[in-house]
Scaffold this motif. Structure first.
Motif, PDB file in Angstrom:
ATOM      1  N   MET A   1       0.829  -1.201   0.000  1.00  0.00           N
ATOM      2  CA  MET A   1       0.000   0.000   0.000  1.00  0.00           C
ATOM      3  C   MET A   1       0.868   1.258   0.000  1.00  0.00           C
ATOM      4  SD  MET A   1      -3.331  -0.569   2.460  1.00  0.00           S
ATOM      5  CE  MET A   1      -2.406  -1.089   3.904  1.00  0.00           C
ATOM      6  N   THR A   2       0.358   2.313  -0.588  1.00  0.00           N
ATOM      7  CA  THR A   2       1.043   3.593  -0.538  1.00  0.00           C
ATOM      8  C   THR A   2       0.837   4.229   0.832  1.00  0.00           C
ATOM      9  OG1 THR A   2      -0.880   4.849  -1.302  1.00  0.00           O
ATOM     10  CG2 THR A   2       0.584   3.921  -3.001  1.00  0.00           C
ATOM     11  N   ASP A   3       1.615   5.275   1.111  1.00  0.00           N
ATOM     12  CA  ASP A   3       1.440   5.991   2.375  1.00  0.00           C
ATOM     13  C   ASP A   3       0.031   6.572   2.467  1.00  0.00           C
ATOM     14  OD1 ASP A   3       4.006   5.353   3.006  1.00  0.00           O
ATOM     15  OD2 ASP A   3       4.730   7.412   3.159  1.00  0.00           O
ATOM     16  N   GLN A   4      -0.472   7.084   1.361  1.00  0.00           N
ATOM     17  CA  GLN A   4      -1.818   7.660   1.354  1.00  0.00           C
ATOM     18  C   GLN A   4      -2.869   6.595   1.665  1.00  0.00           C
ATOM     19  OE1 GLN A   4      -3.021   9.390  -2.403  1.00  0.00           O
ATOM     20  NE2 GLN A   4      -4.495  10.740  -1.419  1.00  0.00           N
ATOM     21  N   GLU A   5      -2.695   5.403   1.106  1.00  0.00           N
ATOM     22  CA  GLU A   5      -3.643   4.313   1.351  1.00  0.00           C
ATOM     23  C   GLU A   5      -3.603   3.857   2.809  1.00  0.00           C
ATOM     24  OE1 GLU A   5      -3.731   2.233  -3.102  1.00  0.00           O
ATOM     25  OE2 GLU A   5      -2.176   1.691  -1.638  1.00  0.00           O
ATOM     26  N   THR A   6      -2.395   3.794   3.395  1.00  0.00           N
ATOM     27  CA  THR A   6      -2.288   3.376   4.796  1.00  0.00           C
ATOM     28  C   THR A   6      -2.863   4.437   5.718  1.00  0.00           C
ATOM     29  OG1 THR A   6      -0.294   2.115   4.239  1.00  0.00           O
ATOM     30  CG2 THR A   6      -0.734   2.495   6.568  1.00  0.00           C
ATOM     31  N   ASP A   7      -2.618   5.701   5.417  1.00  0.00           N
ATOM     32  CA  ASP A   7      -3.260   6.773   6.182  1.00  0.00           C
ATOM     33  C   ASP A   7      -4.781   6.605   6.152  1.00  0.00           C
ATOM     34  OD1 ASP A   7      -1.170   8.212   7.257  1.00  0.00           O
ATOM     35  OD2 ASP A   7      -1.480  10.003   6.037  1.00  0.00           O
ATOM     36  N   LYS A   8      -5.315   6.305   4.972  1.00  0.00           N
ATOM     37  CA  LYS A   8      -6.762   6.138   4.832  1.00  0.00           C
ATOM     38  C   LYS A   8      -7.258   4.950   5.654  1.00  0.00           C
ATOM     39  CE  LYS A   8     -10.398   5.888   1.329  1.00  0.00           C
ATOM     40  NZ  LYS A   8     -10.699   5.815  -0.134  1.00  0.00           N
ATOM     41  N   LEU A   9      -6.476   3.861   5.651  1.00  0.00           N
ATOM     42  CA  LEU A   9      -6.831   2.681   6.439  1.00  0.00           C
ATOM     43  C   LEU A   9      -6.918   3.016   7.926  1.00  0.00           C
ATOM     44  CD1 LEU A   9      -7.144  -0.469   6.792  1.00  0.00           C
ATOM     45  CD2 LEU A   9      -4.637  -0.528   6.973  1.00  0.00           C
ATOM     46  N   LEU A  10      -5.994   3.847   8.392  1.00  0.00           N
ATOM     47  CA  LEU A  10      -5.935   4.212   9.806  1.00  0.00           C
ATOM     48  C   LEU A  10      -6.823   5.415  10.144  1.00  0.00           C
ATOM     49  CD1 LEU A  10      -2.079   3.840  10.388  1.00  0.00           C
ATOM     50  CD2 LEU A  10      -3.868   2.189  10.944  1.00  0.00           C
ATOM     51  N   HIS A  11      -7.425   6.028   9.121  1.00  0.00           N
ATOM     52  CA  HIS A  11      -8.282   7.212   9.303  1.00  0.00           C
ATOM     53  C   HIS A  11      -7.488   8.395   9.859  1.00  0.00           C
ATOM     54  CE1 HIS A  11     -12.157   5.155   8.464  1.00  0.00           C
ATOM     55  NE2 HIS A  11     -11.486   4.105   8.891  1.00  0.00           N
ATOM     56  N   ILE A  12      -6.261   8.576   9.334  1.00  0.00           N
ATOM     57  CA  ILE A  12      -5.423   9.685   9.775  1.00  0.00           C
ATOM     58  C   ILE A  12      -4.824  10.391   8.563  1.00  0.00           C
ATOM     59  CG2 ILE A  12      -4.894   8.563  11.980  1.00  0.00           C
ATOM     60  CD1 ILE A  12      -2.183   7.775  10.880  1.00  0.00           C
ATOM     61  N   ARG A  13      -4.205  11.544   8.805  1.00  0.00           N
ATOM     62  CA  ARG A  13      -3.535  12.302   7.746  1.00  0.00           C
ATOM     63  C   ARG A  13      -2.159  12.717   8.240  1.00  0.00           C
ATOM     64  NH1 ARG A  13      -8.325  16.388   5.525  1.00  0.00           N
ATOM     65  NH2 ARG A  13      -9.772  14.751   4.835  1.00  0.00           N
ATOM     66  N   THR A  14      -1.147  12.038   7.746  1.00  0.00           N
ATOM     67  CA  THR A  14       0.213  12.303   8.240  1.00  0.00           C
ATOM     68  C   THR A  14       1.209  12.530   7.122  1.00  0.00           C
ATOM     69  OG1 THR A  14       0.715   9.926   8.301  1.00  0.00           O
ATOM     70  CG2 THR A  14      -0.174  10.907  10.315  1.00  0.00           C
ATOM     71  N   GLU A  15       0.738  12.632   5.894  1.00  0.00           N
ATOM     72  CA  GLU A  15       1.662  12.740   4.769  1.00  0.00           C
ATOM     73  C   GLU A  15       2.327  14.104   4.707  1.00  0.00           C
ATOM     74  OE1 GLU A  15       1.064  10.361   0.958  1.00  0.00           O
ATOM     75  OE2 GLU A  15      -0.931  11.156   1.402  1.00  0.00           O
ATOM     76  N   GLY A  16       3.389  14.159   3.903  1.00  0.00           N
ATOM     77  CA  GLY A  16       4.013  15.430   3.574  1.00  0.00           C
ATOM     78  C   GLY A  16       5.235  15.753   4.403  1.00  0.00           C
ATOM     79  N   THR A  17       5.960  16.739   3.906  1.00  0.00           N
ATOM     80  CA  THR A  17       7.107  17.306   4.596  1.00  0.00           C
ATOM     81  C   THR A  17       6.790  18.771   4.843  1.00  0.00           C
ATOM     82  OG1 THR A  17       8.629  15.801   3.486  1.00  0.00           O
ATOM     83  CG2 THR A  17       9.572  17.788   4.445  1.00  0.00           C
ATOM     84  N   ILE A  18       6.951  19.227   6.065  1.00  0.00           N
ATOM     85  CA  ILE A  18       6.560  20.585   6.404  1.00  0.00           C
ATOM     86  C   ILE A  18       7.739  21.336   7.024  1.00  0.00           C
ATOM     87  CG2 ILE A  18       5.022  22.032   7.781  1.00  0.00           C
ATOM     88  CD1 ILE A  18       2.971  19.828   7.679  1.00  0.00           C
ATOM     89  N   GLU A  19       8.041  22.477   6.441  1.00  0.00           N
ATOM     90  CA  GLU A  19       9.038  23.369   7.034  1.00  0.00           C
ATOM     91  C   GLU A  19       8.307  24.314   7.979  1.00  0.00           C
ATOM     92  OE1 GLU A  19      12.204  23.243   6.675  1.00  0.00           O
ATOM     93  OE2 GLU A  19      12.621  22.172   4.807  1.00  0.00           O
ATOM     94  N   ILE A  20       8.536  24.143   9.263  1.00  0.00           N
ATOM     95  CA  ILE A  20       7.904  25.011  10.257  1.00  0.00           C
ATOM     96  C   ILE A  20       9.011  25.665  11.071  1.00  0.00           C
ATOM     97  CG2 ILE A  20       6.433  25.088  12.299  1.00  0.00           C
ATOM     98  CD1 ILE A  20       4.886  22.752  11.192  1.00  0.00           C
ATOM     99  N   LEU A  21       8.911  26.973  11.222  1.00  0.00           N
ATOM    100  CA  LEU A  21       9.924  27.695  11.989  1.00  0.00           C
ATOM    101  C   LEU A  21       9.896  27.229  13.431  1.00  0.00           C
ATOM    102  CD1 LEU A  21      12.080  29.907  11.902  1.00  0.00           C
ATOM    103  CD2 LEU A  21      10.285  31.545  12.539  1.00  0.00           C
TER     104      LEU A  21
END
Length: 201
Positions: A1-21
């Motif tokens: 499964m892709t990361d997006q598919e596994t996130d969907k399976l777990l009902h969460i949203r954790t994808e992406g890379t974020i630059e936060i100060l």
């Protein structure tokens, strides 16, 4: 499964890379561990339901939620960034709401890694380069102080470890490497693309 598919399976949203100060230059950007890496890790390193995993730099909560999904263990996620932890709490609520039965326990705490007090029951510590080696040294010192107070074996898991992290653990601490897992599916000819597991008994 892709990361997006596994996130969907777990009902969460954790994808992406974020630059936060961040409030400190010693802390790195948010990037979630790929699920394929977590699959590979936990296939060779299954957690027991009694294990207590600490994820330093937990971000949106992928590692804590995934480990509880697989093993029903205890997890504490540590992150300095309140915005990311807000998303982690939302993900945890959505994950819990999607499960008829929920084994294990997940807690998130907003604090600096170097001031977090290691608990006696915590025995597995996960790092995906969340901060500088200076902070890493302090955290490992805190782990060892905790072991001195409450005797128990503890494991350190490093994903994509820097040379400085590896050198410090192997040359300046009593931890011994017990496992090395390359991750060839994600990168070709990249020696850093690996998982190292260390233990102190």
């Amino acid at each position: 499964m892709t990361d997006q598919e596994t996130d969907k399976l777990l009902h969460i949203r954790t994808e992406g890379t974020i630059e936060i100060l961040q409030s400190s230059a010693h802390y790195n950007r948010y990037e979630a561990t790929p699920y394929s890496v977590l699959d590979a890790l936990f296939d060779i390193y299954p957690l027991r339901s009694t294990d207590h995993l600490v994820d330093f730099g937990c971000g949106k909560g992928r590692v804590p939620i995934y480990s509880v999904y697989r093993f029903g263990n205890f997890v504490t996620g540590i992150d300095l960034n309140g915005r990311l932890l807000q998303e982690a709490f939302i993900n945890l609520a959505d994950f819990r709401a999607s499960r008829k039965r929920f084994r294990g326990s997940i807690e998130f705490e907003q604090t600096t890694a170097e001031t977090y007090e290691i608990q006696a029951e915590q025995n597995v510590f996960y790092f995906f380069n969340p901060f500088s080696v200076e902070i890493f040294k302090t955290v490992i010192g805190n782990v060892l102080d905790s072991v001195e107070r409450d005797k128990r074996p503890v494991d350190i898991i490093l994903y994509y470890p820097t040379t400085a992290f590896v050198y410090y653990l192997e040359e300046q601490t009593p931890f011994e490497r017990i496992e090395e897992l390359p991750i060839p599916a994600l990168s070709i000819d990249n020696d850093d693309e690996r998982i190292l597991i260390y233990r102190y008994e």
